[in-house]
Design a protein around this motif. Structure first.
Motif, PDB file in Angstrom:
ATOM      1  N   LEU A  91       0.828  -1.203   0.000  1.00 21.71           N
ATOM      2  CA  LEU A  91       0.000   0.000   0.000  1.00 21.71           C
ATOM      3  C   LEU A  91       0.866   1.258   0.000  1.00 21.71           C
ATOM      4  O   LEU A  91       0.580   2.221  -0.713  1.00 21.71           O
ATOM      5  N   GLY A  92       1.934   1.240   0.799  1.00 19.05           N
ATOM      6  CA  GLY A  92       2.845   2.379   0.813  1.00 19.05           C
ATOM      7  C   GLY A  92       3.521   2.591  -0.537  1.00 19.05           C
ATOM      8  O   GLY A  92       3.684   3.727  -0.998  1.00 19.05           O
ATOM      9  N   ILE A  93       3.888   1.486  -1.200  1.00 18.53           N
ATOM     10  CA  ILE A  93       4.534   1.594  -2.515  1.00 18.53           C
ATOM     11  C   ILE A  93       3.576   2.188  -3.533  1.00 18.53           C
ATOM     12  O   ILE A  93       3.956   3.076  -4.324  1.00 18.53           O
ATOM     13  N   TYR A  94       2.315   1.736  -3.537  1.00 18.84           N
ATOM     14  CA  TYR A  94       1.358   2.251  -4.516  1.00 18.84           C
ATOM     15  C   TYR A  94       1.003   3.716  -4.258  1.00 18.84           C
ATOM     16  O   TYR A  94       0.773   4.477  -5.199  1.00 18.84           O
ATOM     17  N   VAL A  95       0.938   4.113  -2.997  1.00 23.06           N
ATOM     18  CA  VAL A  95       0.722   5.528  -2.698  1.00 23.06           C
ATOM     19  C   VAL A  95       1.866   6.361  -3.252  1.00 23.06           C
ATOM     20  O   VAL A  95       1.651   7.431  -3.848  1.00 23.06           O
ATOM     21  N   LYS A  96       3.091   5.869  -3.096  1.00 23.93           N
ATOM     22  CA  LYS A  96       4.259   6.574  -3.642  1.00 23.93           C
ATOM     23  C   LYS A  96       4.216   6.611  -5.161  1.00 23.93           C
ATOM     24  O   LYS A  96       4.517   7.648  -5.786  1.00 23.93           O
ATOM     25  N   ILE A  97       3.818   5.497  -5.793  1.00 22.05           N
ATOM     26  CA  ILE A  97       3.744   5.439  -7.257  1.00 22.05           C
ATOM     27  C   ILE A  97       2.769   6.473  -7.796  1.00 22.05           C
ATOM     28  O   ILE A  97       3.080   7.233  -8.721  1.00 22.05           O
ATOM     29  N   PHE A  98       1.563   6.518  -7.223  1.00 22.57           N
ATOM     30  CA  PHE A  98       0.550   7.437  -7.735  1.00 22.57           C
ATOM     31  C   PHE A  98       0.900   8.890  -7.429  1.00 22.57           C
ATOM     32  O   PHE A  98       0.565   9.789  -8.206  1.00 22.57           O
ATOM     33  N   THR A  99       1.572   9.137  -6.315  1.00 21.70           N
ATOM     34  CA  THR A  99       1.997  10.494  -6.004  1.00 21.70           C
ATOM     35  C   THR A  99       3.013  11.002  -7.027  1.00 21.70           C
ATOM     36  O   THR A  99       2.890  12.118  -7.562  1.00 21.70           O
ATOM     37  N   VAL A 100       4.008  10.174  -7.335  1.00 24.21           N
ATOM     38  CA  VAL A 100       5.020  10.548  -8.325  1.00 24.21           C
ATOM     39  C   VAL A 100       4.398  10.646  -9.714  1.00 24.21           C
ATOM     40  O   VAL A 100       4.716  11.551 -10.498  1.00 24.21           O
ATOM     41  N   ALA A 101       3.495   9.711 -10.028  1.00 25.09           N
ATOM     42  CA  ALA A 101       2.881   9.708 -11.362  1.00 25.09           C
ATOM     43  C   ALA A 101       2.053  10.968 -11.594  1.00 25.09           C
ATOM     44  O   ALA A 101       2.051  11.521 -12.707  1.00 25.09           O
TER      45      ALA A 101
END
Length: 234
Positions: A91-101
């Motif tokens: 969940l933390g990784i996907y939050v980071k992915i969408f934030t950067v994206a």
């Protein structure tokens, strides 16, 4: 990604995950179960004294999941270590992915307005769609598996709490249904999986032969490699 995630690397990762899952699932067979707590004196099993027969009968466990598997194993090890920690990390990784994206998408949109180049914009949108597909799969995993683990926690920490057996059965069925739902999500969201499933159905179930075409350099390619069709689901 293409340099690191090769076919050989993917096969190694899949093999490691299957071996790890196999070992985790067999841990109760290695001794982390309710046998010793139910029959503390195993020597009584071979006893012929009539005074001990009732005790021997009580030591026999019914073939039910909660009667055999230790809830401490299911909660502390299986849930907290093997499910909850990886789930929080993902969940933390996907939050980071969408934030950067989102930041990159805004920057590309500003550049596209100036030079009219939409190639990077479409490429990033494709990557975001792939990330959304994987996040949906992770979300369904949490929805399908958390109920049974929550019930296990309630049984361990609040053993006096009574719950209908049908609730546990529904939670177990829901957890196993996650394995049946994943291929459907993959096929609906990811075009490569959808095309592969179509090939499998056509060749192995409908007995259709794969049509091969000669390319300009003389090599044989299938229809999907020659022409990409637009799918209405996209």
């Amino acid at each position: 990604y293409k340099e690191l995630m090769t076919g050989k690397t993917a096969r190694k990762i899949i093999a490691i995950l299957w071996i790890l899952s196999f070992v985790i699932g067999l841990i109760p067979f290695f001794g982390w179960n309710l046998k010793n707590s139910s029959c503390r004196n195993s020597s009584l099993i071979n006893s012929t004294d009539s005074k001990h027969r009732d005790l021997v009968e009580r030591c026999r466990l019914s073939c039910l999941f909660e009667s055999v598997v230790d809830m401490q194993y299911m909660v502390y090890f299986n849930f907290f270590v093997c499910v909850l920690v990886p789930l929080l990390i993902m969940l933390g990784i996907y939050v980071k992915i969408f934030t950067v994206a989102r930041k990159q998408l805004r920057q590309i949109e500003l550049k596209c307005v100036g030079n009219g180049d939409n190639q990077n914009h479409s490429l990033l949108q494709k990557e975001i769609r792939a990330a959304k597909s994987l996040s949906i799969i992770v979300g369904l995993f949490a929805v399908c598996w958390l109920p049974v683990h929550i019930l296990n926690c309630l049984k361990l920490f609040y053993s006096e709490l009574k719950r209908p057996d049908v609730v546990m059965y529904v939670a177990i069925i829901l957890s196993h249904a996650n394995s049946a739902v994943n291929p459907i999500i993959y096929a609906y969201r990811i075009q490569d999986f959808r095309n592969t499933f179509r090939k499998i159905l056509a060749q192995h179930f409908l007995c259709h032969k794969e049509e091969l075409y000669l390319s300009s350099n003389g090599t044989r390619r299938n229809k999907d490699q020659i022409k990409m069709t637009i799918d209405p689901l996209l």
